[in-house]
Scaffold this motif. Structure first.
Motif, short mmCIF file in Angstrom:
data_model
loop_
_atom_site.label_atom_id
_atom_site.label_comp_id
_atom_site.label_asym_id
_atom_site.label_seq_id
_atom_site.Cartn_x
_atom_site.Cartn_y
_atom_site.Cartn_z
N VAL A 1 28.91 32.73 39.89
CA VAL A 1 30.21 32.33 39.38
C VAL A 1 30.14 32.28 37.86
N ALA A 2 30.74 33.25 37.21
CA ALA A 2 30.74 33.32 35.75
C ALA A 2 31.96 34.12 35.32
N LEU A 3 32.27 34.02 34.06
CA LEU A 3 33.41 34.76 33.52
C LEU A 3 33.20 36.26 33.72
N GLY A 4 34.16 36.92 34.37
CA GLY A 4 34.08 38.35 34.63
C GLY A 4 33.44 38.72 35.95
N SER A 5 32.86 37.73 36.66
CA SER A 5 32.22 38.02 37.95
C SER A 5 33.28 38.15 39.05
N THR A 6 32.85 38.65 40.19
CA THR A 6 33.75 38.85 41.32
C THR A 6 33.26 38.03 42.51
N LEU A 7 34.17 37.28 43.10
CA LEU A 7 33.86 36.51 44.30
C LEU A 7 34.56 37.15 45.49
N ARG A 8 33.86 37.17 46.61
CA ARG A 8 34.40 37.78 47.82
C ARG A 8 34.72 36.68 48.83
N PHE A 9 35.98 36.49 49.13
CA PHE A 9 36.39 35.58 50.19
C PHE A 9 37.77 35.98 50.67
N ALA A 10 38.10 35.58 51.90
CA ALA A 10 39.37 35.93 52.54
C ALA A 10 39.59 37.44 52.56
N ARG A 11 38.50 38.19 52.77
CA ARG A 11 38.54 39.65 52.88
C ARG A 11 39.12 40.32 51.64
N ARG A 12 38.87 39.70 50.50
CA ARG A 12 39.39 40.26 49.26
C ARG A 12 38.45 39.91 48.12
N ASP A 13 38.40 40.80 47.12
CA ASP A 13 37.62 40.52 45.91
C ASP A 13 38.51 39.83 44.89
N TRP A 14 37.98 38.75 44.31
CA TRP A 14 38.72 37.97 43.33
C TRP A 14 37.93 37.96 42.01
N THR A 15 38.60 38.26 40.93
CA THR A 15 37.95 38.33 39.63
C THR A 15 38.10 37.01 38.87
N VAL A 16 36.99 36.47 38.37
CA VAL A 16 37.02 35.24 37.58
C VAL A 16 37.43 35.61 36.16
N VAL A 17 38.62 35.18 35.76
CA VAL A 17 39.14 35.52 34.42
C VAL A 17 39.12 34.32 33.47
N GLY A 18 38.78 33.15 33.98
CA GLY A 18 38.78 31.97 33.13
C GLY A 18 37.95 30.84 33.71
N ILE A 19 37.46 29.98 32.82
CA ILE A 19 36.74 28.76 33.20
C ILE A 19 37.47 27.59 32.54
N PHE A 20 37.78 26.56 33.33
CA PHE A 20 38.52 25.43 32.78
C PHE A 20 37.71 24.15 32.86
N ASP A 21 38.05 23.25 31.96
CA ASP A 21 37.46 21.91 31.92
C ASP A 21 38.56 20.92 32.27
N ALA A 22 38.33 20.13 33.31
CA ALA A 22 39.34 19.19 33.77
C ALA A 22 39.00 17.75 33.39
N GLY A 23 38.19 17.57 32.33
CA GLY A 23 37.90 16.22 31.86
C GLY A 23 37.16 15.37 32.87
N ARG A 24 36.16 15.97 33.55
CA ARG A 24 35.34 15.26 34.55
C ARG A 24 36.16 14.74 35.72
N SER A 25 37.26 15.36 36.01
CA SER A 25 38.05 14.98 37.18
C SER A 25 37.66 15.87 38.36
N GLY A 26 38.27 15.62 39.53
CA GLY A 26 37.94 16.39 40.71
C GLY A 26 38.30 17.85 40.61
N PHE A 27 39.23 18.20 39.72
CA PHE A 27 39.61 19.60 39.56
C PHE A 27 38.46 20.44 39.02
#
Length: 390
Positions: free
Chosen positions: A163-189
């Motif tokens: 899991v990194a910026l630009g990587s591809t994750l495979r789930f739900a029979r589809r490839d998903w591209t990671v286009v961003g990383i967010f910081d949620a201030g140590r919350s559950g998000f």
């Protein structure tokens, strides 16, 4: 004033003269306080992480009887009715601050162990980010609506393999591209993956949304809104403030941590109390002549008892401060574990609060008081003549 100073000085000097014994006994108490404080910090960190996930002005709607968003289901018709309520806030462009969301679980491999763990995937609406101002992108860009793009929380990027910026994750029979990383201030998000809600519904072959999140135009109008919506026969949802909703998600795990910590602290504290008692009995046995001299100088039994109790309390205070100092170092570490209510991975940190610090010191002083009472009572009851002869 002189009467008050002499016992305290006497107690402190005797602790310094028995440095090895003092260090060993205080060290035992420090370990108990460390365990006690760490458990409280763990519980506080979990609660704070999930409470910080929500905002008081936001409302979460899920199906009645559902414990989590994953178990819930709201039809599009029901979501449209809630969205059109006049109590829902508008943004500066006149659009309703509502996010219709699809929440599911997927499995990803953790970096540290390589073992799979459940991760929350949240399909959010266009207003999803606007409703969560604590979420901010630190790398990349937001996902585009209608695309197979996702953004991931900081804890996911740091803790899971591939899991990194630009990587591809495979789930739900589809490839998903990671286009961003967010910081949620140590919350559950921080422990979630976000994408477009409609794309998630299609990919996971869902019909309904999992939950509806919206902002109140008037935060004080929540009770009236809830009463009105729950009285509508067309609706099957229940409504909670977002802060309350996420706080409830930590209830089972926080209760377990609290009970486990209490049991461990009680068991370990017995050993610490016995250690303090042995130390203080030895102190009394080694200073019988001194006790007789103090009685001969005019100090009463109560004064002698207060002096030895003060010595035990000072000893426990040293141990409490040392244990608390060790526990405070745990704030630099993060824990990633499964939330038993949502069955998803959750990352959070140990959190030291003033209340926990005070509780820990009081706990240490309580051990010192219990461990030092009987030896102090024995010292106070020694007859003057026998003590002087010794």
């Amino acid at each position: 004033m002189a009467f008050a100073r002499i016992p305290l000085n006497y107690a402190w000097r005797n602790l310094l003269t028995r440095r090895l014994t003092t260090a060993l006994t205080a060290g035992g108490m420090a370990l108990v306080v460390f365990v006690f404080a760490t458990v409280l910090m763990l519980e506080a960190g979990l609660t704070q992480t999930l409470t910080a996930t929500g905002l008081d002005a936001n409302v979460v709607a899920i199906r009645k009887g559902s414990q989590t968003e994953v178990q819930s289901g709201l039809s599009r018709a029901e979501a449209a009715i809630v969205e059109s309520d006049p109590a829902v806030a508008l943004d500066r462009h006149g659009r309703r601050l509502v996010s219709k969301e699809c929440v599911v679980l997927i499995s990803l491999a953790k970096k540290a162990s390589g073992r799979p763990s459940n991760v929350v995937v949240r399909g959010a609406g266009e207003q999803g980010l606007a409703l969560r101002p604590q979420v901010r992108l630190v790398e990349g860009r937001p996902f585009r609506p209608g695309s197979s793009e996702i953004v991931v929380g900081r804890a996911i990027a740091d803790g899971f393999d591939g899991v990194a910026l630009g990587s591809t994750l495979r789930f739900a029979r589809r490839d998903w591209t990671v286009v961003g990383i967010f910081d949620a201030g140590r919350s559950g998000f921080d422990s979630e993956v976000w994408g477009d809600a409609e794309q998630m519904i299609q990919a996971f072959r869902r019909i309904n949304f999992s939950a509806l999140v919206f902002r109140l135009a008037e935060p004080d109008a929540f009770e009236a809104l809830r009463a009105r919506l729950e009285a509508d026969p067309r609706l099957t949802a229940e409504y909670k403030r977002e802060t309350r909703f996420y706080a409830d998600q930590s209830q089972v795990m926080a209760t377990f941590i609290s009970i486990l910590g209490s049991v461990l602290s009680a068991i370990f504290s017995v050993g610490a109390v016995i250690g303090a008692m042995i130390t203080m009995y030895a102190a009394v046995a080694n200073r019988i002549g001194e006790i007789g001299a103090l009685r001969a100088l005019g100090f009463r039994r109560a004064s002698i008892m207060a002096a030895f109790l003060a010595e035990a309390l000072l000893l426990s205070l040293l141990g409490g401060l040392a244990g608390l100092a060790l526990a405070s170092c745990m704030q630099f570490f993060a824990i990633s574990t499964m939330n038993w209510q949502t069955f998803s991975e959750l990352a959070f940190r140990f959190t030291l609060t003033p209340a926990i610090a005070l509780q820990s010191l009081l706990f240490a002083l309580g051990m010192g008081l219990v461990g030092g009472f009987l030896p102090a009572l024995r010292a106070a009851r020694l007859p003057i003549v026998d003590a002087l002869r010794a």
